[in-house]
Design a protein around this motif. Structure first.
Motif, PDB file in Angstrom:
ATOM      1  N   LYS A 107       0.920  -1.128   0.207  1.00 28.82           N
ATOM      2  CA  LYS A 107      -0.097   0.102  -0.099  1.00 28.82           C
ATOM      3  C   LYS A 107       0.833   1.468  -0.043  1.00 28.82           C
ATOM      4  O   LYS A 107       0.787   2.079  -0.803  1.00 28.82           O
ATOM      5  CB  LYS A 107      -0.786   0.121   1.292  1.00 28.82           C
ATOM      6  CG  LYS A 107      -1.916  -1.136   1.280  1.00 28.82           C
ATOM      7  CD  LYS A 107      -2.617  -1.094   2.446  1.00 28.82           C
ATOM      8  CE  LYS A 107      -2.168  -1.402   3.801  1.00 28.82           C
ATOM      9  NZ  LYS A 107      -1.675  -2.976   3.813  1.00 28.82           N
ATOM     10  N   THR A 108       1.984   1.178   0.930  1.00 29.15           N
ATOM     11  CA  THR A 108       2.739   2.436   0.942  1.00 29.15           C
ATOM     12  C   THR A 108       3.507   2.650  -0.456  1.00 29.15           C
ATOM     13  O   THR A 108       3.664   3.768  -0.725  1.00 29.15           O
ATOM     14  CB  THR A 108       3.676   2.141   2.312  1.00 29.15           C
ATOM     15  OG1 THR A 108       2.786   2.222   3.375  1.00 29.15           O
ATOM     16  CG2 THR A 108       4.530   3.499   2.355  1.00 29.15           C
ATOM     17  N   THR A 109       4.018   1.390  -0.855  1.00 33.28           N
ATOM     18  CA  THR A 109       4.891   1.669  -2.032  1.00 33.28           C
ATOM     19  C   THR A 109       3.913   2.017  -3.273  1.00 33.28           C
ATOM     20  O   THR A 109       4.402   2.985  -3.927  1.00 33.28           O
ATOM     21  CB  THR A 109       5.319   0.090  -2.243  1.00 33.28           C
ATOM     22  OG1 THR A 109       6.053  -0.296  -1.122  1.00 33.28           O
ATOM     23  CG2 THR A 109       6.337   0.002  -3.512  1.00 33.28           C
ATOM     24  N   VAL A 146      -4.429   8.427  -0.850  1.00 35.75           N
ATOM     25  CA  VAL A 146      -4.336   7.953   0.869  1.00 35.75           C
ATOM     26  C   VAL A 146      -3.730   6.751   0.942  1.00 35.75           C
ATOM     27  O   VAL A 146      -4.281   5.512   0.517  1.00 35.75           O
ATOM     28  CB  VAL A 146      -5.738   8.258   1.307  1.00 35.75           C
ATOM     29  CG1 VAL A 146      -5.802   8.243   2.541  1.00 35.75           C
ATOM     30  CG2 VAL A 146      -6.474   9.495   0.493  1.00 35.75           C
ATOM     31  N   ASP A 147      -2.822   6.638   1.672  1.00 31.35           N
ATOM     32  CA  ASP A 147      -2.121   5.533   2.197  1.00 31.35           C
ATOM     33  C   ASP A 147      -2.869   5.215   3.514  1.00 31.35           C
ATOM     34  O   ASP A 147      -3.063   6.041   4.269  1.00 31.35           O
ATOM     35  CB  ASP A 147      -0.738   5.759   2.663  1.00 31.35           C
ATOM     36  CG  ASP A 147       0.020   4.282   2.829  1.00 31.35           C
ATOM     37  OD1 ASP A 147      -0.539   3.236   2.437  1.00 31.35           O
ATOM     38  OD2 ASP A 147       0.944   4.508   3.498  1.00 31.35           O
ATOM     39  N   THR A 148      -3.260   3.852   3.420  1.00 29.32           N
ATOM     40  CA  THR A 148      -4.175   3.464   4.667  1.00 29.32           C
ATOM     41  C   THR A 148      -3.727   2.461   5.278  1.00 29.32           C
ATOM     42  O   THR A 148      -2.632   1.490   5.021  1.00 29.32           O
ATOM     43  CB  THR A 148      -5.791   2.953   4.266  1.00 29.32           C
ATOM     44  OG1 THR A 148      -5.453   1.993   3.518  1.00 29.32           O
ATOM     45  CG2 THR A 148      -6.248   4.118   3.438  1.00 29.32           C
ATOM     46  N   VAL A 206      -2.703   8.715   6.456  1.00 23.11           N
ATOM     47  CA  VAL A 206      -3.658   8.327   7.836  1.00 23.11           C
ATOM     48  C   VAL A 206      -3.290   7.358   8.420  1.00 23.11           C
ATOM     49  O   VAL A 206      -3.960   6.874   9.408  1.00 23.11           O
ATOM     50  CB  VAL A 206      -5.223   8.384   7.540  1.00 23.11           C
ATOM     51  CG1 VAL A 206      -5.582   9.312   6.649  1.00 23.11           C
ATOM     52  CG2 VAL A 206      -5.475   7.130   6.503  1.00 23.11           C
ATOM     53  N   ASP A 207      -2.081   6.660   8.346  1.00 19.70           N
ATOM     54  CA  ASP A 207      -1.589   5.294   9.019  1.00 19.70           C
ATOM     55  C   ASP A 207      -0.657   5.624  10.061  1.00 19.70           C
ATOM     56  O   ASP A 207       0.153   6.604  10.075  1.00 19.70           O
ATOM     57  CB  ASP A 207      -0.887   4.512   7.985  1.00 19.70           C
ATOM     58  CG  ASP A 207      -0.660   3.117   8.373  1.00 19.70           C
ATOM     59  OD1 ASP A 207      -0.842   2.845   9.729  1.00 19.70           O
ATOM     60  OD2 ASP A 207       0.167   2.342   7.744  1.00 19.70           O
ATOM     61  N   ARG A 208      -0.945   5.109  11.408  1.00 24.25           N
ATOM     62  CA  ARG A 208      -0.281   5.577  12.513  1.00 24.25           C
ATOM     63  C   ARG A 208       1.278   4.970  12.228  1.00 24.25           C
ATOM     64  O   ARG A 208       2.028   5.452  13.008  1.00 24.25           O
ATOM     65  CB  ARG A 208      -0.858   4.643  13.739  1.00 24.25           C
ATOM     66  CG  ARG A 208      -1.959   4.987  14.383  1.00 24.25           C
ATOM     67  CD  ARG A 208      -2.416   4.564  15.480  1.00 24.25           C
ATOM     68  NE  ARG A 208      -2.890   3.155  15.101  1.00 24.25           N
ATOM     69  CZ  ARG A 208      -3.124   2.100  16.102  1.00 24.25           C
ATOM     70  NH1 ARG A 208      -2.810   2.313  17.329  1.00 24.25           N
ATOM     71  NH2 ARG A 208      -3.600   0.871  15.546  1.00 24.25           N
ATOM     72  N   GLN A 209       1.433   4.033  11.606  1.00 19.92           N
ATOM     73  CA  GLN A 209       2.784   3.545  11.371  1.00 19.92           C
ATOM     74  C   GLN A 209       3.516   4.774  10.602  1.00 19.92           C
ATOM     75  O   GLN A 209       4.941   4.751  10.523  1.00 19.92           O
ATOM     76  CB  GLN A 209       2.972   2.385  10.114  1.00 19.92           C
ATOM     77  CG  GLN A 209       2.630   1.225  10.894  1.00 19.92           C
ATOM     78  CD  GLN A 209       2.909   0.010   9.782  1.00 19.92           C
ATOM     79  OE1 GLN A 209       3.968  -0.599   9.897  1.00 19.92           O
ATOM     80  NE2 GLN A 209       1.893  -0.062   8.823  1.00 19.92           N
ATOM     81  N   GLN A 210       3.111   5.634   9.738  1.00 22.10           N
ATOM     82  CA  GLN A 210       3.487   6.721   9.174  1.00 22.10           C
ATOM     83  C   GLN A 210       4.723   6.430   8.295  1.00 22.10           C
ATOM     84  O   GLN A 210       5.958   7.277   8.089  1.00 22.10           O
ATOM     85  CB  GLN A 210       4.018   7.620  10.316  1.00 22.10           C
ATOM     86  CG  GLN A 210       3.267   8.356  10.984  1.00 22.10           C
ATOM     87  CD  GLN A 210       3.333   9.340  12.102  1.00 22.10           C
ATOM     88  OE1 GLN A 210       4.283  10.202  11.667  1.00 22.10           O
ATOM     89  NE2 GLN A 210       2.403   9.776  13.010  1.00 22.10           N
ATOM     90  N   SER A 211       4.584   5.360   7.411  1.00 25.64           N
ATOM     91  CA  SER A 211       5.754   5.052   6.748  1.00 25.64           C
ATOM     92  C   SER A 211       5.984   6.136   5.526  1.00 25.64           C
ATOM     93  O   SER A 211       7.068   6.206   5.190  1.00 25.64           O
ATOM     94  CB  SER A 211       5.280   3.534   5.997  1.00 25.64           C
ATOM     95  OG  SER A 211       5.089   2.580   6.792  1.00 25.64           O
ATOM     96  N   THR A 212       4.974   6.588   5.040  1.00 25.42           N
ATOM     97  CA  THR A 212       5.149   7.625   3.993  1.00 25.42           C
ATOM     98  C   THR A 212       5.766   8.769   4.578  1.00 25.42           C
ATOM     99  O   THR A 212       6.579   9.496   3.687  1.00 25.42           O
ATOM    100  CB  THR A 212       3.691   8.267   3.427  1.00 25.42           C
ATOM    101  OG1 THR A 212       3.025   8.261   4.466  1.00 25.42           O
ATOM    102  CG2 THR A 212       3.234   6.807   2.752  1.00 25.42           C
TER     103      THR A 212
HETATM  104 MG   LIG Z   1       1.831   0.885   4.704  1.00 26.10          MG
END
Ligand SMILES: [Mg+2]
Ligand SMILES: Nc1ncnc2c1ncn2[C@@H]1O[C@H](COP(=O)(O)OP(=O)(O)OP(=O)(O)O)[C@@H](O)[C@H]1O
Length: 221
Positions: free
Chosen positions: A15-17, A82-84, A37-43
């Motif tokens: 998803k992030t990629t 939007v990355d989810t 909007v992902d808590r991981q905040q990879s983007t």
């Molecule tokens: Mg991701």
């Protein structure tokens, strides 16, 4: 403005990629905003590594409620990607994104364990909203053409899920891109990156064509 949710409740399918690379490809010809909007905040981390070479506007660590406001404000973007989150605990966040989205891109890896969570995401969250969507096969083995055909066939016949004709192959350049602060728009174009750039570019064209004729017309101007 078209809002595209990149979603799959299966973790690690890309998803992030896809959000970052597709955002870069679309930014060549369109005004693009990428929202995390992902808590991981990879983007967020990836975007920070890009420094001043980020080819699109970026809004990290967002409350998903802001997405419906973007529509109201009629902000001048052609595409908002939007990355989810991929975890089931964050289903409420994903639902808020899908409520605001015009289209869902569903990255999926060619692994049996990805099938059930992908079907669940579509069946429980996407179909009830009548949201347009398509699976994007990711991490396809470039040296095994039979694999691609098997998975395309599975989606078309057994599962009956719409899919992109284009797909992303597995390349080290994708895996290295976040830490190196790279996107297809900043890769040095050489033998090592040609496949990666080509794949993402083709997905970008197919994405734009989903909203033809209005946006496709811009593309060929
Ligand atoms: Mg991701
Ligand atoms: N086409 C590809 N080729 C090589 N590596 C890839 C490819 N797509 C994704 N990856 C790698 O696979 C891992 C998972 O990808 P990514 O983080 O984009 O998935 P995700 O769906 O966002 O995961 P999560 O559910 O945890 O948010 C990352 O290390 C990424 O670099």
């Amino acid at each position: 403005m078209k809002m595209i949710a990149v979603a799959n409740q299966k973790g690690g399918v890309g998803k992030t990629t896809v959000t970052m690379q597709l955002g870069a490809a679309l930014s060549r010809r369109h005004r693009v905003l990428v929202v995390d909007v992902d808590r991981q905040q990879s983007t967020v981390w990836w975007a920070e590594n890009m420094r001043d070479r980020l080819p699109f506007d970026f809004a990290g660590s967002q409350n998903p409620q802001m997405l419906s406001r973007l529509h109201e404000l009629r902000i001048e973007y052609d595409f908002v990607l939007v990355d989810t989150p991929g975890s089931l605990e964050d289903t409420a966040v994903l639902e808020t994104v899908l409520d605001a989205a015009d289209f869902a891109v569903i990255p999926m890896t060619p692994e049996p364990l990805a099938v059930e969570p992908t079907l669940r995401t579509i069946g429980r969250l996407i179909d009830p909203r009548h949201l347009r969507h398509a699976v994007l096969l990711n991490r396809i083995d470039a040296r095994n053409p039979a694999q691609l055909h098997r998975w395309q066939e599975l989606l078309d016949t057994t599962l009956g899920i719409p899919r992109f004709d284009t797909y992303l192959r597995q390349y080290k350049a994708h895996a290295d891109a976040p830490i190196l602060g790279q996107l297809v728009t900043t890769f040095r174009d050489n033998q090592r990156t040609a496949g990666t750039i080509g794949d993402v570019t083709r997905v970008g064209y197919e994405m734009t064509a989903q909203f033809a004729p209005a946006t496709a017309a811009r593309m060929f101007r």
